[in-house]
Design an enzyme around this catalytic site. Structure first.
Site, PDB file in Angstrom:
ATOM      1  N   LEU A   1      45.741  24.138  44.907  1.00  0.00           N
ATOM      2  CA  LEU A   1      44.963  23.186  45.739  1.00  0.00           C
ATOM      3  C   LEU A   1      44.658  21.968  45.600  1.00  0.00           C
ATOM      4  CD1 LEU A   1      42.709  27.000  46.417  1.00  0.00           C
ATOM      5  CD2 LEU A   1      44.089  26.427  48.087  1.00  0.00           C
TER       6      LEU A   1
ATOM      7  N   LYS B   1      47.230  24.034  28.737  1.00  0.00           N
ATOM      8  CA  LYS B   1      46.081  23.448  28.423  1.00  0.00           C
ATOM      9  C   LYS B   1      45.514  23.277  26.937  1.00  0.00           C
ATOM     10  CE  LYS B   1      43.829  24.402  32.494  1.00  0.00           C
ATOM     11  NZ  LYS B   1      42.308  25.434  32.950  1.00  0.00           N
TER      12      LYS B   1
ATOM     13  N   ASN C   1      42.083  19.727  30.701  1.00  0.00           N
ATOM     14  CA  ASN C   1      42.686  20.585  32.028  1.00  0.00           C
ATOM     15  C   ASN C   1      43.352  18.959  32.822  1.00  0.00           C
ATOM     16  OD1 ASN C   1      39.833  19.150  32.705  1.00  0.00           O
ATOM     17  ND2 ASN C   1      40.011  21.147  34.387  1.00  0.00           N
TER      18      ASN C   1
ATOM     19  N   ASP D   1      36.239  21.610  33.221  1.00  0.00           N
ATOM     20  CA  ASP D   1      36.362  23.058  33.584  1.00  0.00           C
ATOM     21  C   ASP D   1      34.951  23.151  33.892  1.00  0.00           C
ATOM     22  OD1 ASP D   1      38.842  23.236  34.957  1.00  0.00           O
ATOM     23  OD2 ASP D   1      39.889  24.116  33.199  1.00  0.00           O
TER      24      ASP D   1
ATOM     25  N   ALA E   1      35.771  36.740  28.099  1.00  0.00           N
ATOM     26  CA  ALA E   1      36.068  36.213  27.355  1.00  0.00           C
ATOM     27  C   ALA E   1      37.337  35.112  27.092  1.00  0.00           C
ATOM     28  CB  ALA E   1      36.288  36.914  25.638  1.00  0.00           C
TER      29      ALA E   1
ATOM     30  N   ASN F   1      33.038  42.138  27.483  1.00  0.00           N
ATOM     31  CA  ASN F   1      34.117  41.712  27.683  1.00  0.00           C
ATOM     32  C   ASN F   1      34.666  42.606  28.256  1.00  0.00           C
ATOM     33  OD1 ASN F   1      36.795  40.093  29.150  1.00  0.00           O
ATOM     34  ND2 ASN F   1      37.396  40.029  26.660  1.00  0.00           N
ATOM     35  N   ARG F   2      35.366  43.663  28.513  1.00  0.00           N
ATOM     36  CA  ARG F   2      36.399  44.879  28.123  1.00  0.00           C
ATOM     37  C   ARG F   2      36.730  44.844  27.092  1.00  0.00           C
ATOM     38  NH1 ARG F   2      41.105  44.878  32.293  1.00  0.00           N
ATOM     39  NH2 ARG F   2      42.044  43.267  31.152  1.00  0.00           N
TER      40      ARG F   2
ATOM     41  N   TYR G   1      37.651  32.608  43.506  1.00  0.00           N
ATOM     42  CA  TYR G   1      36.895  31.531  45.068  1.00  0.00           C
ATOM     43  C   TYR G   1      38.447  31.935  45.913  1.00  0.00           C
ATOM     44  CZ  TYR G   1      40.956  28.561  43.221  1.00  0.00           C
ATOM     45  OH  TYR G   1      42.240  29.104  42.187  1.00  0.00           O
TER      46      TYR G   1
ATOM     47  N   GLY H   1      33.326  31.081  43.283  1.00  0.00           N
ATOM     48  CA  GLY H   1      34.290  30.122  42.323  1.00  0.00           C
ATOM     49  C   GLY H   1      34.467  28.253  43.322  1.00  0.00           C
TER      50      GLY H   1
HETATM   51  N1  LIG Z   1      36.898  28.152  40.372  1.00  0.00           N
HETATM   52  C1  LIG Z   1      37.262  27.475  39.159  1.00  0.00           C
HETATM   53  O1  LIG Z   1      37.190  26.340  39.510  1.00  0.00           O
HETATM   54  C2  LIG Z   1      37.960  28.596  38.613  1.00  0.00           C
HETATM   55  C3  LIG Z   1      38.513  27.976  37.187  1.00  0.00           C
HETATM   56  C4  LIG Z   1      39.032  28.272  36.751  1.00  0.00           C
HETATM   57  C5  LIG Z   1      40.006  29.627  36.645  1.00  0.00           C
HETATM   58  N2  LIG Z   1      39.171  30.567  37.635  1.00  0.00           N
HETATM   59  C6  LIG Z   1      39.260  31.854  37.588  1.00  0.00           C
HETATM   60  O2  LIG Z   1      39.004  32.965  36.084  1.00  0.00           O
HETATM   61  C7  LIG Z   1      39.687  34.091  36.330  1.00  0.00           C
HETATM   62  C8  LIG Z   1      39.618  33.789  35.008  1.00  0.00           C
HETATM   63  O3  LIG Z   1      40.413  32.988  34.405  1.00  0.00           O
HETATM   64  P1  LIG Z   1      41.705  32.899  32.871  1.00  0.00           P
HETATM   65  O4  LIG Z   1      42.182  32.321  33.056  1.00  0.00           O
HETATM   66  O5  LIG Z   1      40.027  32.671  32.117  1.00  0.00           O
HETATM   67  O6  LIG Z   1      41.855  34.343  32.477  1.00  0.00           O
HETATM   68  P2  LIG Z   1      41.818  34.743  31.008  1.00  0.00           P
HETATM   69  O7  LIG Z   1      42.098  33.709  30.693  1.00  0.00           O
HETATM   70  O8  LIG Z   1      43.641  35.922  32.073  1.00  0.00           O
HETATM   71  O9  LIG Z   1      40.625  35.625  30.857  1.00  0.00           O
HETATM   72  C9  LIG Z   1      40.415  37.160  31.579  1.00  0.00           C
HETATM   73  C10 LIG Z   1      39.393  37.687  30.943  1.00  0.00           C
HETATM   74  O10 LIG Z   1      39.146  38.659  32.134  1.00  0.00           O
HETATM   75  C11 LIG Z   1      39.024  40.186  31.848  1.00  0.00           C
HETATM   76  N3  LIG Z   1      39.472  41.060  32.972  1.00  0.00           N
HETATM   77  C12 LIG Z   1      40.435  40.839  33.303  1.00  0.00           C
HETATM   78  N4  LIG Z   1      40.929  41.627  33.763  1.00  0.00           N
HETATM   79  C13 LIG Z   1      39.962  42.685  34.115  1.00  0.00           C
HETATM   80  C14 LIG Z   1      38.906  43.944  35.043  1.00  0.00           C
HETATM   81  N5  LIG Z   1      39.726  44.287  35.557  1.00  0.00           N
HETATM   82  N6  LIG Z   1      37.905  43.712  34.252  1.00  0.00           N
HETATM   83  C15 LIG Z   1      37.031  43.631  33.449  1.00  0.00           C
HETATM   84  N7  LIG Z   1      37.686  42.406  32.774  1.00  0.00           N
HETATM   85  C16 LIG Z   1      38.602  41.495  32.750  1.00  0.00           C
HETATM   86  C17 LIG Z   1      39.549  39.489  30.724  1.00  0.00           C
HETATM   87  O11 LIG Z   1      39.552  40.958  29.672  1.00  0.00           O
HETATM   88  P3  LIG Z   1      40.179  41.618  27.842  1.00  0.00           P
HETATM   89  O12 LIG Z   1      39.782  40.324  27.328  1.00  0.00           O
HETATM   90  O13 LIG Z   1      39.833  42.485  27.709  1.00  0.00           O
HETATM   91  O14 LIG Z   1      41.525  41.215  29.285  1.00  0.00           O
HETATM   92  C18 LIG Z   1      39.386  38.287  30.278  1.00  0.00           C
HETATM   93  O15 LIG Z   1      38.002  38.565  29.403  1.00  0.00           O
HETATM   94  C19 LIG Z   1      40.705  33.490  36.970  1.00  0.00           C
HETATM   95  O16 LIG Z   1      40.343  35.208  38.223  1.00  0.00           O
HETATM   96  C20 LIG Z   1      41.129  32.901  37.944  1.00  0.00           C
HETATM   97  O17 LIG Z   1      41.257  32.697  39.038  1.00  0.00           O
HETATM   98  C21 LIG Z   1      38.511  29.791  38.520  1.00  0.00           C
END
Ligand SMILES: NC(=O)c1ccc[n+]([C@@H]2O[C@H](COP(=O)([O-])OP(=O)(O)OC[C@H]3O[C@@H](n4cnc5c(N)ncnc54)[C@H](OP(=O)(O)O)[C@@H]3O)[C@@H](O)[C@H]2O)c1
Length: 280
Positions: A20, A70, A91, A106, A130, A153-154, A226, A247
């Site tokens: 986006l 990244k 980023n 970020d 995490a 964290n899970r 978001y 978000g």
């Molecule tokens: N608003 C923004 O500007 C922005 C910026 C960046 C990211 N985000 C959003 O943030 C989210 C995470 O991104 P990321 O890059 O950090 O991903 P990531 O590195 O894959 O990390 C995901 C985290 O969420 C946990 N998780 C995943 N599925 C889960 C579930 N069903 N139940 C409980 N915990 C769960 C994972 O736990 P485990 O360690 O147990 O696998 C891990 O700690 C995404 O939705 C992304 O779109 C938003």
């Protein structure tokens, strides 16, 4: 209109088709009458060094960096700002006569989003997740002077690793645990940040990481997801009268910080928000 004088900035990642950022930044450039254009570039892992080293030769002024590059870009940059160095991920890159400097906006974006609703200094924060986003947010919360942070964290070991990594670099009050600790942690918290993808399109009806009965009315609840704009977690928060932060705000403010790094100008955040709402 793009001319021979137009300054090029953009995004490198793989994939980039869903991003986006092009409509958000191009709307901001147009609104301020800046002769810039924002272009997405899909870059394969094996070609990341070529992309970073080649960008200045094409007179590209700056880049955003997204998954999966990244951290891999770090070794090709000539300087890093403090958050990028602490987080270990970039980023945003600015190219100029001094070289290529990496930033991480970020975390700052997340803090600016929260601070529309509450100051973060001296607050007790619970963060769920995490992963990569959590890491950026956690370090920036520390730099912003929160009273305490609990990372839930899970997979608790991953939360503990993030905790230890932060403790090695900063003197802070931080703890971690598994999801079973969420209820008691949130009862004493001022701010809850969900950095997991729970509730993200197309799984908007998933159970949230916590429900209304685990929250209280003085809490500020921020979901990094978001899409949808109002997630199932934020709906639960509203049931108890907690303030919510979408978000979308983090997305806008991380972009606004990058915009300022490249152009030296304050970004028109309302224009960026309207552009995002148009495409979402
Ligand atoms: N608003 C923004 O500007 C922005 C910026 C960046 C990211 N985000 C959003 O943030 C989210 C995470 O991104 P990321 O890059 O950090 O991903 P990531 O590195 O894959 O990390 C995901 C985290 O969420 C946990 N998780 C995943 N599925 C889960 C579930 N069903 N139940 C409980 N915990 C769960 C994972 O736990 P485990 O360690 O147990 O696998 C891990 O700690 C995404 O939705 C992304 O779109 C938003």
């Amino acid at each position: 209109m793009i001319t021979g004088k137009t300054a090029v900035v953009g995004l490198i990642g793989n994939p980039v088709g869903h991003s986006l950022s092009p409509p958000m930044h191009n709307a901001a450039f147009e609104f301020l009458g800046l002769d810039y254009v924002y272009v997405p570039f899909q870059v394969e892992n094996a070609l990341i060094e070529d992309a970073i080293k080649g960008a200045p030769s094409l007179n590209i002024r700056g880049l955003n960096v997204t998954i999966p590059h990244k951290t891999s870009v770090l070794k090709y940059l000539t300087a890093l700002d403090k958050p990028a160095e602490l987080i270990g991920a970039v980023n945003t890159i600015k190219f100029d006569e001094k070289g290529s400097k990496g930033y991480n906006t970020d975390g700052i974006g997340a803090i600016r989003a929260l601070e529309e609703v509450t100051p973060v200094k001296d607050k007790n924060v619970v963060m769920v997740g995490a992963g990569g986003a959590a890491r950026a947010v956690a370090f920036q919360l520390m730099l912003s002077g929160v009273e305490s942070l609990m990372i839930i964290n899970r997979t608790p070991e991953k939360a503990q690793r993030l905790q230890q990594d932060i403790e090695m670099k900063l003197e802070v009050n931080i703890s971690s645990g598994g999801l079973e600790n969420l209820r008691s942690a949130v009862s004493n918290a001022d701010i809850l940040i969900d950095t997991t993808p729970r509730g993200m399109y197309p799984h908007a009806d998933d159970h949230p990481v916590l429900s209304a009965d685990m929250m209280h009315g003085d809490l500020v609840v921020n979901d990094l997801v978001y899409n949808p704009l109002e997630t199932v977690l934020l709906k639960e928060a509203e049931k108890v009268g907690a303030k919510t932060v979408s978000g979308l705000k983090m997305l806008i403010y991380q972009g606004a910080e990058a915009f300022k790094i490249w152009t030296g100008k304050e970004a028109p955040v309302d224009v960026m928000e309207r552009a995002l709402l148009n495409v979402l």
